[in-house]
Design a protein around this motif. Structure first.
Motif, PDB file in Angstrom:
ATOM      1  N   LEU A  66     -18.517   7.883   6.197  1.00  0.00           N
ATOM      2  CA  LEU A  66     -17.382   7.343   5.496  1.00  0.00           C
ATOM      3  C   LEU A  66     -17.458   5.887   5.196  1.00  0.00           C
ATOM      4  CD1 LEU A  66     -14.766   9.881   7.071  1.00  0.00           C
ATOM      5  CD2 LEU A  66     -15.420   9.908   4.658  1.00  0.00           C
ATOM      6  N   LYS A  67     -17.964   5.370   6.363  1.00  0.00           N
ATOM      7  CA  LYS A  67     -17.921   3.780   6.248  1.00  0.00           C
ATOM      8  C   LYS A  67     -18.910   3.342   5.263  1.00  0.00           C
ATOM      9  CE  LYS A  67     -16.240   3.420  11.075  1.00  0.00           C
ATOM     10  NZ  LYS A  67     -16.849   2.800  12.479  1.00  0.00           N
ATOM     11  N   ALA A  68     -19.983   4.018   5.369  1.00  0.00           N
ATOM     12  CA  ALA A  68     -21.189   3.698   4.258  1.00  0.00           C
ATOM     13  C   ALA A  68     -20.975   3.703   3.008  1.00  0.00           C
ATOM     14  CB  ALA A  68     -22.698   4.439   4.842  1.00  0.00           C
ATOM     15  N   THR A  69     -19.889   4.780   2.622  1.00  0.00           N
ATOM     16  CA  THR A  69     -19.267   5.060   1.138  1.00  0.00           C
ATOM     17  C   THR A  69     -18.092   4.438   0.990  1.00  0.00           C
ATOM     18  OG1 THR A  69     -18.834   7.324   1.838  1.00  0.00           O
ATOM     19  CG2 THR A  69     -21.350   6.828   1.261  1.00  0.00           C
TER      20      THR A  69
ATOM     21  N   GLU B 271      -8.894   5.891  13.052  1.00  0.00           N
ATOM     22  CA  GLU B 271     -10.091   5.474  12.260  1.00  0.00           C
ATOM     23  C   GLU B 271     -10.091   6.228  11.043  1.00  0.00           C
ATOM     24  OE1 GLU B 271     -14.677   4.037  13.192  1.00  0.00           O
ATOM     25  OE2 GLU B 271     -13.464   5.075  14.874  1.00  0.00           O
ATOM     26  N   LEU B 272      -9.866   7.234  10.928  1.00  0.00           N
ATOM     27  CA  LEU B 272     -10.208   8.189   9.698  1.00  0.00           C
ATOM     28  C   LEU B 272      -9.073   7.671   8.774  1.00  0.00           C
ATOM     29  CD1 LEU B 272     -10.602  11.480  11.205  1.00  0.00           C
ATOM     30  CD2 LEU B 272     -12.452  10.602   9.723  1.00  0.00           C
ATOM     31  N   GLN B 273      -7.805   7.603   9.250  1.00  0.00           N
ATOM     32  CA  GLN B 273      -6.625   7.011   8.447  1.00  0.00           C
ATOM     33  C   GLN B 273      -7.131   5.811   7.873  1.00  0.00           C
ATOM     34  OE1 GLN B 273      -3.268   8.975   8.238  1.00  0.00           O
ATOM     35  NE2 GLN B 273      -5.253  10.084   8.148  1.00  0.00           N
ATOM     36  N   GLN B 274      -7.628   4.645   8.843  1.00  0.00           N
ATOM     37  CA  GLN B 274      -7.786   3.527   8.190  1.00  0.00           C
ATOM     38  C   GLN B 274      -9.051   3.760   7.033  1.00  0.00           C
ATOM     39  OE1 GLN B 274      -9.235   1.484  11.897  1.00  0.00           O
ATOM     40  NE2 GLN B 274      -7.265   1.154  12.509  1.00  0.00           N
TER      41      GLN B 274
ATOM     42  N   ILE C 284      -5.003  17.316  -3.519  1.00  0.00           N
ATOM     43  CA  ILE C 284      -5.105  16.157  -2.536  1.00  0.00           C
ATOM     44  C   ILE C 284      -5.951  15.261  -3.298  1.00  0.00           C
ATOM     45  CG2 ILE C 284      -5.610  15.346  -0.329  1.00  0.00           C
ATOM     46  CD1 ILE C 284      -5.152  18.041   0.719  1.00  0.00           C
ATOM     47  N   PRO C 285      -5.547  13.876  -3.464  1.00  0.00           N
ATOM     48  CA  PRO C 285      -6.360  12.927  -4.051  1.00  0.00           C
ATOM     49  C   PRO C 285      -7.179  12.323  -3.107  1.00  0.00           C
ATOM     50  CG  PRO C 285      -4.044  11.953  -3.943  1.00  0.00           C
ATOM     51  CD  PRO C 285      -3.982  13.500  -3.555  1.00  0.00           C
ATOM     52  N   GLY C 286      -8.027  11.441  -3.660  1.00  0.00           N
ATOM     53  CA  GLY C 286      -9.088  10.549  -2.511  1.00  0.00           C
ATOM     54  C   GLY C 286      -9.924  11.563  -1.694  1.00  0.00           C
ATOM     55  N   ARG C 287     -10.236  10.873  -0.385  1.00  0.00           N
ATOM     56  CA  ARG C 287     -11.043  11.373   0.451  1.00  0.00           C
ATOM     57  C   ARG C 287     -10.450  12.562   1.151  1.00  0.00           C
ATOM     58  NH1 ARG C 287     -15.185   7.287   2.793  1.00  0.00           N
ATOM     59  NH2 ARG C 287     -16.801   7.430   1.320  1.00  0.00           N
TER      60      ARG C 287
END
Length: 187
Positions: free
Chosen positions: A182-185, A92-95, A47-50
């Motif tokens: 997640l928002k901060a990074t 929000e996680l998806q965004q 799974i790529p990304g976060r």
């Protein structure tokens, strides 16, 4: 007697950081396949990304009694409220371009039932053979004959743990910490 599993009783014992997750940051996700609630075997390393995996001890329908003394085990109670908080913030996680899964050592069948019961838009993963939790040396609760992962959350980026949250308390508010990170990074 049914128990309302969405309710967190007052005065639950607060878990303390025993250092059991201090070794995790920087580790690569194990190259292990896990059963997902859609019946597939998922290789998390692909799974790529976060990727966020919130681990929880156990969950289930309210007609199944909790193990004796469950509410007295620091950090044990709150699996359903935690899952519901990730559900409620799924968009929000998806965004934030983040894939999310819940994980426990329960069977895929039990997790499938739970996913349907509380209407989760993401899948739960079964580590019932404990290959994932043992590979990462995750902390566990020993309750009767059960070996259950303690509540913790792992944030992976491109296959490596970038952040862990442990202990997690209160479980229904933990999503706020995850989203803030997640928002901060965010890239």
């Amino acid at each position: 007697m049914e128990t309302d599993l969405t309710y967190l009783p007052p005065n639950l014992p607060v878990p303390t950081d025993d250092g059991a997750c201090d070794h995790l940051d920087g580790l690569q996700i194990p190259d292990i396949q896990l059963a997902a609630t859609d019946g597939t075997m998922l290789r998390l390393r692909n799974i790529p990304g976060r990727l966020v995996i919130y681990c929880y001890p156990m969950t289930g329908p309210s007609h199944i009694p909790l193990p004796p003394g469950w509410d007295e085990i620091p950090g044990a109670r709150g699996c359903t409220p935690q899952a519901c908080s990730f559900r409620d913030h799924y968009q929000e996680l998806q965004q934030l371009q983040t894939t999310v899964f819940g994980m426990s050592t329960q069977s895929p069948e039990m997790q499938r039932s739970e996913r349907e019961r509380i209407h989760l838009p993401f899948h739960l993963l079964s580590d019932e053979h404990r290959h994932f939790s043992e590979a990462l040396r995750l902390p566990v609760h020993m309750v009767d004959s059960l070996i259950l992962i303690k509540r913790l959350t792992l944030v992976f980026e491109n296959g490596y743990i970038r952040k862990h949250f442990y202990p997690v308390f209160p479980p229904d508010k933990h999503i706020d910490e995850v989203l803030a990170y997640l928002k901060a990074t965010a890239v």
